[in-house]
Design a protein around this motif. Structure first.
Motif, short mmCIF file in Angstrom:
data_model
loop_
_atom_site.label_atom_id
_atom_site.label_comp_id
_atom_site.label_asym_id
_atom_site.label_seq_id
_atom_site.Cartn_x
_atom_site.Cartn_y
_atom_site.Cartn_z
N HIS A 85 0.74 -1.26 -0.02
CA HIS A 85 0.15 -0.11 -0.08
C HIS A 85 0.91 1.05 -0.12
O HIS A 85 0.71 2.25 -0.60
N ALA A 86 2.00 1.23 1.02
CA ALA A 86 2.82 2.51 0.94
C ALA A 86 3.42 2.80 -0.56
O ALA A 86 3.68 3.83 -0.84
N ARG A 87 3.80 1.53 -0.93
CA ARG A 87 4.67 1.64 -2.21
C ARG A 87 3.58 2.47 -3.29
O ARG A 87 4.09 3.40 -4.04
N ALA A 93 -0.74 5.91 -6.83
CA ALA A 93 -1.79 5.60 -6.98
C ALA A 93 -3.27 5.94 -6.22
O ALA A 93 -2.76 6.51 -5.21
N SER A 94 -4.35 5.51 -6.60
CA SER A 94 -5.77 5.95 -5.99
C SER A 94 -5.94 5.00 -4.72
O SER A 94 -6.79 4.16 -5.00
N VAL A 95 -5.14 5.30 -3.66
CA VAL A 95 -5.18 4.59 -2.53
C VAL A 95 -5.48 5.48 -1.26
O VAL A 95 -4.93 6.67 -1.30
N ALA A 96 -5.56 4.91 -0.11
CA ALA A 96 -5.78 5.76 1.19
C ALA A 96 -4.63 6.37 1.44
O ALA A 96 -3.58 5.75 1.05
N ARG A 97 -4.52 7.20 2.13
CA ARG A 97 -3.16 7.86 2.70
C ARG A 97 -2.70 7.21 3.66
O ARG A 97 -3.29 6.78 4.66
N VAL A 98 -1.46 6.85 3.59
CA VAL A 98 -0.55 6.05 4.65
C VAL A 98 0.10 6.99 5.51
O VAL A 98 0.55 7.81 5.27
N VAL A 99 -0.44 6.66 6.75
CA VAL A 99 0.33 7.57 8.01
C VAL A 99 1.53 6.88 8.53
O VAL A 99 1.31 5.80 8.87
N HIS A 151 -4.00 -2.36 -11.27
CA HIS A 151 -2.93 -3.16 -11.75
C HIS A 151 -1.82 -2.68 -12.39
O HIS A 151 -0.51 -3.12 -12.28
N GLN A 152 -1.98 -1.83 -13.19
CA GLN A 152 -0.91 -0.93 -13.94
C GLN A 152 0.14 -0.26 -12.80
O GLN A 152 1.15 -0.29 -12.67
N ALA A 153 -0.52 0.44 -11.73
CA ALA A 153 0.30 1.09 -10.83
C ALA A 153 1.12 0.17 -10.10
O ALA A 153 1.95 0.46 -9.71
N THR A 201 -2.27 -18.42 -16.93
CA THR A 201 -2.59 -16.99 -17.55
C THR A 201 -1.82 -16.18 -16.99
O THR A 201 -0.96 -16.41 -16.17
N PRO A 202 -1.64 -14.97 -17.38
CA PRO A 202 -0.56 -13.85 -17.00
C PRO A 202 -1.18 -13.58 -15.64
O PRO A 202 -2.38 -13.49 -15.21
N LEU A 203 -0.14 -13.25 -14.98
CA LEU A 203 -0.42 -12.76 -13.39
C LEU A 203 -0.21 -11.04 -13.44
O LEU A 203 0.42 -10.65 -14.19
N VAL A 204 -1.11 -10.85 -12.42
CA VAL A 204 -1.03 -9.17 -12.14
C VAL A 204 -0.61 -9.28 -10.44
O VAL A 204 -0.70 -10.22 -9.70
N LEU A 205 -0.24 -8.00 -10.05
CA LEU A 205 -0.23 -7.72 -8.58
C LEU A 205 -1.49 -7.10 -8.21
O LEU A 205 -2.01 -6.01 -8.46
N GLY A 206 -2.45 -8.13 -7.65
CA GLY A 206 -3.80 -7.78 -7.32
C GLY A 206 -4.19 -7.11 -5.98
O GLY A 206 -3.31 -7.43 -5.12
#
Length: 335
Positions: A85-87, A93-99, A151-153, A201-206
């Protein structure tokens, strides 16, 4: 619901919560983030224990502290998910703010009255929470597009681009619960055979749990949180997990077919990868098998007598029965 803490751990934590919804366990976590005792209030326990610092408690805004036992798989998942998440947050990326904590780390291992916990803290995500009934085709397409953007991020997984996922059906067929349920054992063996014959099948970081509960929407686009189930997986598996409310309980007959079509079109628009509804049937069943494998460890209190715990136990048993029935129906559909 994906991962779930054992009922015994949830009960032990709740026993420390006072009438003001404070806990010395949460206070030990909060101290590492510069929060005074009593600032964190109990919110819920599911995949992790969650406490909230409400409005006005801290100058950093509303904060959510999440923690789980460090020696439990839930603690490992929380720590790995928080680092991921922090990365993602650092990459925009559109993720919550990490404190960060007082020593500027995103994850802390903390000694508490209930033992060591892995903990992380997130800022509140502004925006609306939507449920399926509030979606239209445009919102469903944006949901799918947002998963593709995630997935792209996230970038490419470190392992080979194509590989077979672990086989939860084989593990379930050999589990004690299946030995007591021949129909479940037979269905699990059937689905294991189907999975073995399926091409890699191709893998993603999901994300692993990109469902509506873990999203908040602003101007037609969601931000996500709770990455405990994240990791390398086939794209169809992450889509099936995210869209399980659209798929519903009957494999091969989506409960919300128009919204599912819009979701998949949105995903394809960003990722360039076309995923057909039928490709979601087996990964959705794999998700059910994983949950059934966890159920014995989760339901570890016999005949709970406390009212809230009895209610939670009953709700979980109903949930696991739905997963059981879905797995049996999937075996019938795919043979």
């Amino acid at each position: 619901m994906v991962g779930m803490l054992p009922l015994s751990q949830i009960f032990a934590l709740r026993e420390t919560v006072d009438q003001e919804w404070c806990s010395p366990v949460a206070d030990a976590v909060g101290e590492c983030w510069g929060l005074p005792a009593g600032a964190l209030r109990f919110w819920r326990s599911s995949a992790a224990h969650v406490f909230v610092a409400p409005p006005g408690a801290d100058s950093r805004g509303v904060l959510y502290a999440r923690f789980a036992p460090a020696e439990d798989p839930a603690g490992y998942r929380l720590a790995e998910g928080a680092r991921f998440h922090a990365r993602l947050a650092a990459a925009g990326a559109s993720v919550a703010r990490v404190v960060p904590s007082r020593i500027n780390t995103m994850v802390e291992r903390i000694g508490t009255p209930l033992g060591d916990m892995y903990a992380s803290v997130l800022g509140k995500v502004d925006g609306d929470e939507l449920d399926v009934e509030e979606l239209d085709g445009g919102a469903a397409a944006a949901w799918g597009a947002a998963l593709a953007a995630f997935h792209q991020a996230a970038g490419q997984p470190a392992m080979r681009a194509q590989t077979k996922p672990p086989d939860p059906f084989a593990a379930l067929a050999a589990a004690p619960a299946a030995l007591e349920d021949p129909e479940l054992a037979e269905a699990a063996k059937t689905l294991s055979t189907v999975l073995t014959a399926s091409p890699a099948t191709p893998l993603v970081l999901g994300h692993g749990d990109f469902e509506l509960d873990n999203l908040r929407w602003t101007d037609g686009w969601p931000a996500c949180f709770d990455l405990d189930e994240s990791g390398a997986m086939p794209a169809a598996a992450d889509v099936a997990s995210a869209a399980r409310d659209l798929l519903g309980p009957r494999p091969g007959s989506p409960e919300h077919p128009e919204l599912l079509t819009a979701f998949l079109q949105g995903y394809q628009r960003i990722s360039g990868q076309t995923i057909e509804p039928q490709e979601l049937v087996l990964p959705r069943a794999a998700f059910a098998a994983q949950q059934l494998l966890q159920s014995t460890e989760v339901l570890d209190i016999r005949s709970p007598s406390v009212a809230w715990l009895k209610e939670l136990d009953g709700s979980l048993r109903t949930h696991y029965q739905i997963q059981h029935d879905l797995l049996l129906m999937t075996a019938d559909v795919l043979v």
